[in-house]
Design a protein around this motif. Structure first.
Motif, PDB file in Angstrom:
ATOM      1  N   ALA A 183      37.603  41.119  36.418  1.00  0.00           N
ATOM      2  CA  ALA A 183      37.901  39.695  36.271  1.00  0.00           C
ATOM      3  C   ALA A 183      36.626  38.888  36.079  1.00  0.00           C
ATOM      4  N   VAL A 184      35.567  39.260  36.790  1.00  0.00           N
ATOM      5  CA  VAL A 184      34.276  38.581  36.621  1.00  0.00           C
ATOM      6  C   VAL A 184      33.806  38.687  35.179  1.00  0.00           C
ATOM      7  N   LEU A 185      34.046  39.849  34.567  1.00  0.00           N
ATOM      8  CA  LEU A 185      33.656  40.070  33.177  1.00  0.00           C
ATOM      9  C   LEU A 185      34.738  39.635  32.183  1.00  0.00           C
ATOM     10  N   ASN A 186      35.918  39.260  32.712  1.00  0.00           N
ATOM     11  CA  ASN A 186      37.073  38.939  31.874  1.00  0.00           C
ATOM     12  C   ASN A 186      37.357  40.077  30.883  1.00  0.00           C
ATOM     13  N   ASN A 187      37.330  41.286  31.401  1.00  0.00           N
ATOM     14  CA  ASN A 187      37.570  42.477  30.588  1.00  0.00           C
ATOM     15  C   ASN A 187      38.655  43.314  31.250  1.00  0.00           C
ATOM     16  N   PHE A 188      39.875  43.202  30.743  1.00  0.00           N
ATOM     17  CA  PHE A 188      40.990  43.970  31.254  1.00  0.00           C
ATOM     18  C   PHE A 188      41.481  44.981  30.219  1.00  0.00           C
ATOM     19  N   ASN A 189      40.585  45.389  29.344  1.00  0.00           N
ATOM     20  CA  ASN A 189      40.965  46.382  28.353  1.00  0.00           C
ATOM     21  C   ASN A 189      41.392  47.675  29.030  1.00  0.00           C
ATOM     22  N   PRO A 190      42.322  48.412  28.444  1.00  0.00           N
ATOM     23  CA  PRO A 190      42.724  49.699  29.027  1.00  0.00           C
ATOM     24  C   PRO A 190      41.567  50.688  29.005  1.00  0.00           C
ATOM     25  N   VAL A 191      41.673  51.686  29.866  1.00  0.00           N
ATOM     26  CA  VAL A 191      40.599  52.673  30.007  1.00  0.00           C
ATOM     27  C   VAL A 191      40.255  53.325  28.679  1.00  0.00           C
ATOM     28  N   SER A 192      41.244  53.574  27.849  1.00  0.00           N
ATOM     29  CA  SER A 192      41.010  54.267  26.582  1.00  0.00           C
ATOM     30  C   SER A 192      40.144  53.465  25.618  1.00  0.00           C
ATOM     31  N   LEU A 193      39.999  52.158  25.852  1.00  0.00           N
ATOM     32  CA  LEU A 193      39.228  51.306  24.950  1.00  0.00           C
ATOM     33  C   LEU A 193      37.923  50.828  25.573  1.00  0.00           C
ATOM     34  N   ARG A 194      37.535  51.406  26.713  1.00  0.00           N
ATOM     35  CA  ARG A 194      36.357  50.912  27.433  1.00  0.00           C
ATOM     36  C   ARG A 194      35.193  51.867  27.289  1.00  0.00           C
ATOM     37  N   THR A 197      53.986  42.298  36.184  1.00  0.00           N
ATOM     38  CA  THR A 197      53.457  42.582  34.854  1.00  0.00           C
ATOM     39  C   THR A 197      51.937  42.558  34.868  1.00  0.00           C
ATOM     40  N   ASP A 198      51.333  43.127  33.831  1.00  0.00           N
ATOM     41  CA  ASP A 198      49.876  43.080  33.711  1.00  0.00           C
ATOM     42  C   ASP A 198      49.388  41.651  33.519  1.00  0.00           C
ATOM     43  N   ALA A 199      50.161  40.826  32.851  1.00  0.00           N
ATOM     44  CA  ALA A 199      49.779  39.420  32.692  1.00  0.00           C
ATOM     45  C   ALA A 199      49.697  38.732  34.053  1.00  0.00           C
ATOM     46  N   ASP A 200      50.653  39.032  34.936  1.00  0.00           N
ATOM     47  CA  ASP A 200      50.605  38.482  36.302  1.00  0.00           C
ATOM     48  C   ASP A 200      49.367  38.990  37.032  1.00  0.00           C
ATOM     49  N   LEU A 240      44.911  51.420  37.984  1.00  0.00           N
ATOM     50  CA  LEU A 240      44.214  51.120  39.238  1.00  0.00           C
ATOM     51  C   LEU A 240      42.760  50.777  38.978  1.00  0.00           C
ATOM     52  N   LEU A 241      42.143  51.485  38.051  1.00  0.00           N
ATOM     53  CA  LEU A 241      40.750  51.203  37.714  1.00  0.00           C
ATOM     54  C   LEU A 241      40.598  49.828  37.075  1.00  0.00           C
ATOM     55  N   VAL A 242      41.556  49.455  36.245  1.00  0.00           N
ATOM     56  CA  VAL A 242      41.453  48.183  35.514  1.00  0.00           C
ATOM     57  C   VAL A 242      41.820  47.000  36.397  1.00  0.00           C
ATOM     58  N   TYR A 243      42.904  47.126  37.176  1.00  0.00           N
ATOM     59  CA  TYR A 243      43.427  45.984  37.918  1.00  0.00           C
ATOM     60  C   TYR A 243      43.149  46.037  39.424  1.00  0.00           C
ATOM     61  N   GLY A 244      42.644  47.139  39.916  1.00  0.00           N
ATOM     62  CA  GLY A 244      42.224  47.182  41.305  1.00  0.00           C
ATOM     63  C   GLY A 244      43.361  47.312  42.295  1.00  0.00           C
ATOM     64  N   MET A 245      43.072  46.974  43.566  1.00  0.00           N
ATOM     65  CA  MET A 245      43.944  47.362  44.671  1.00  0.00           C
ATOM     66  C   MET A 245      44.350  46.206  45.588  1.00  0.00           C
ATOM     67  N   TYR A 246      44.171  44.967  45.159  1.00  0.00           N
ATOM     68  CA  TYR A 246      44.640  43.868  46.005  1.00  0.00           C
ATOM     69  C   TYR A 246      46.164  43.918  46.140  1.00  0.00           C
ATOM     70  N   PRO A 247      46.704  43.608  47.329  1.00  0.00           N
ATOM     71  CA  PRO A 247      48.152  43.714  47.530  1.00  0.00           C
ATOM     72  C   PRO A 247      48.969  42.936  46.503  1.00  0.00           C
ATOM     73  N   GLU A 248      48.587  41.692  46.235  1.00  0.00           N
ATOM     74  CA  GLU A 248      49.335  40.896  45.260  1.00  0.00           C
ATOM     75  C   GLU A 248      49.303  41.527  43.873  1.00  0.00           C
ATOM     76  N   VAL A 249      48.176  42.127  43.543  1.00  0.00           N
ATOM     77  CA  VAL A 249      48.044  42.776  42.241  1.00  0.00           C
ATOM     78  C   VAL A 249      48.958  43.985  42.159  1.00  0.00           C
ATOM     79  N   ARG A 250      48.986  44.777  43.226  1.00  0.00           N
ATOM     80  CA  ARG A 250      49.796  45.984  43.223  1.00  0.00           C
ATOM     81  C   ARG A 250      51.295  45.679  43.201  1.00  0.00           C
ATOM     82  N   THR A 251      51.706  44.535  43.733  1.00  0.00           N
ATOM     83  CA  THR A 251      53.121  44.194  43.763  1.00  0.00           C
ATOM     84  C   THR A 251      53.532  43.268  42.624  1.00  0.00           C
ATOM     85  N   ALA A 252      52.585  42.854  41.780  1.00  0.00           N
ATOM     86  CA  ALA A 252      52.896  41.983  40.649  1.00  0.00           C
ATOM     87  C   ALA A 252      53.774  42.726  39.636  1.00  0.00           C
TER      88      ALA A 252
END
Length: 383
Positions: free
Chosen positions: A275-286, A169-172, A155-167
């Motif tokens: 997305a603005v930063l183009n950084n979708f690294n997992p929390v453990s690597l941030r 895969t992480d690539a989607d 949730l922290l990495v990909y946020g809470m937009y409806p399309e994101v939550r129902t996608a």
């Protein structure tokens, strides 16, 4: 395209006769889907569905011809007007309908509050019920507590937009967020304000994404971007009105001891920030998990309070000695102070100057181990 997920905003309870219900907020948070779902729950009502993208609808509503408007809605019980910000002088057309057809239920959607404010606000004074809709809140996730806890890093990495939550895969999710940040979020600003320097706005967002949770200087931003401070201030105002950024101001009742003339900026959605930063690294690597956590909790609290109709003035607190509290809520005279930390074992103490100045204030540390009650506004944590 809007994606439906169950929402906490109850349109049936909030629509009233003799008033237009104005549903606004960021693009692609599910406004259209929410209204359509509400209408589907009560079949049999005669509903007129109209869209501001339709040239005929624009001409009719902006023409403000009472007889034509009444003929248009004759025989209908509900008017659903989508994308209303496309219609010039839409507020005056809606005012005519409110006054002439007080029995007509009207629900209107718009993609950005500032787009509607100039043409809706004045004509509909006393005749509207404005309702904000945000990205999905924690309280709206179709998950139990354990599932939410497991999903929290995502949730922290990909946020809470409806399309994101129902996608699926992480690539989607990454593709959706890149499209949102590159195209949709700035569309109202670039179209309505005739801003040509889209790259400058994106550069400003990048700088702010790197400063989440930190004090922001307009002059420093202007210097870095090579533009004047007034232009930066204007862009910041537009980004707030377009529901990209949230401005948190400093709290003070003791100007000699506390800093008040600065701001912090948070993104309405952490996925957009990443997305603005183009950084979708997992929390453990941030190395920015603390800032993400702070951003996430502040926005979840705002959503929960809004939907619970429990408004509060929100601030941060900072002394001249650089002691800080992440969030101050001033609700009906009661102060609640909250410090946010990702570390589940951290314990904190209220800064002595704040405790001395505000002895009746509550204080709580919100960690990744105990946060759901705070984010859902189940009760006032620490009170």
């Amino acid at each position: 395209m809007d994606v439906w997920l169950p929402r906490l905003l109850d349109l049936e309870a909030r629509t009233k006769p003799r008033r237009a219900t104005i549903l606004y907020g960021p693009r692609r948070v599910g406004k259209t889907s929410l209204v359509q779902h509400w209408l589907d729950q009560t079949p049999g009502r005669r509903v007129l569905r109209a869209n501001g993208d339709d040239a005929t609808v624009r001409a009719l509503v902006s023409g403000q011809d009472t007889q034509q408007l009444l003929a248009w809605v004759e025989g209908y019980e509900v008017l659903f007007l989508d994308e209303a910000q496309r219609i010039p002088e839409v507020g005056w057309g809606l005012k005519i309908l409110v006054d002439a057809r007080p029995d007509l239920t009207m629900v209107v959607t718009g993609s950005a509050s500032f787009a509607l404010a100039g043409v809706v606000g004045e004509p509909l004074t006393g005749r509207q019920t404005p309702l904000p809709l945000y990205p999905i809140s924690v309280g709206e996730l179709p998950m139990n507590d354990h599932e939410i806890a497991e999903a929290l890093p995502g949730l922290l990495v990909y946020g809470m937009y409806p399309e994101v939550r129902t996608a699926g895969t992480d690539a989607d999710r990454r593709d959706i967020l890149r499209e949102l940040s590159a195209s949709y979020l700035l569309k109202d600003i670039l179209d309505l304000e005739r801003i040509k320097g889209a790259q400058v706005v994106l550069d400003l967002l990048t700088l702010l994404a790197l400063q989440v949770g930190s004090l922001v200087s307009v002059n420093e931003l202007a210097s870095t971007l090579g533009i004047d401070a007034k232009t930066v201030a204007r862009y910041l105002d537009l980004l707030q009105k377009a529901y990209v950024l949230y401005n948190l101001r400093g709290f003070s009742r003791n100007l000699r001891q506390e800093v008040t003339r600065t701001s912090k900026y948070y993104f309405y959605d952490t996925g957009v920030r990443n997305a603005v930063l183009n950084n979708f690294n997992p929390v453990s690597l941030r190395d920015d998990v603390g800032a993400l956590w702070e951003n996430f909790l502040i926005m979840e609290r705002i959503k929960a309070r809004t939907y619970a109709r429990q408004d509060a003035h929100m601030y941060f607190w900072r002394s001249w000695q650089q002691q800080e509290i992440d969030l101050i809520e001033d609700a009906d005279g009661h102060l609640g102070a909250y410090e946010f930390t990702w570390n589940p074992r951290r314990r904190g103490r209220c800064p002595a100057p704040f405790a001395a100045a505000y002895p009746d204030a509550s204080y709580a540390v919100i960690t990744s181990a105990q946060w759901l009650d705070f984010a859902r506004y189940s009760h006032t944590v620490g009170a």
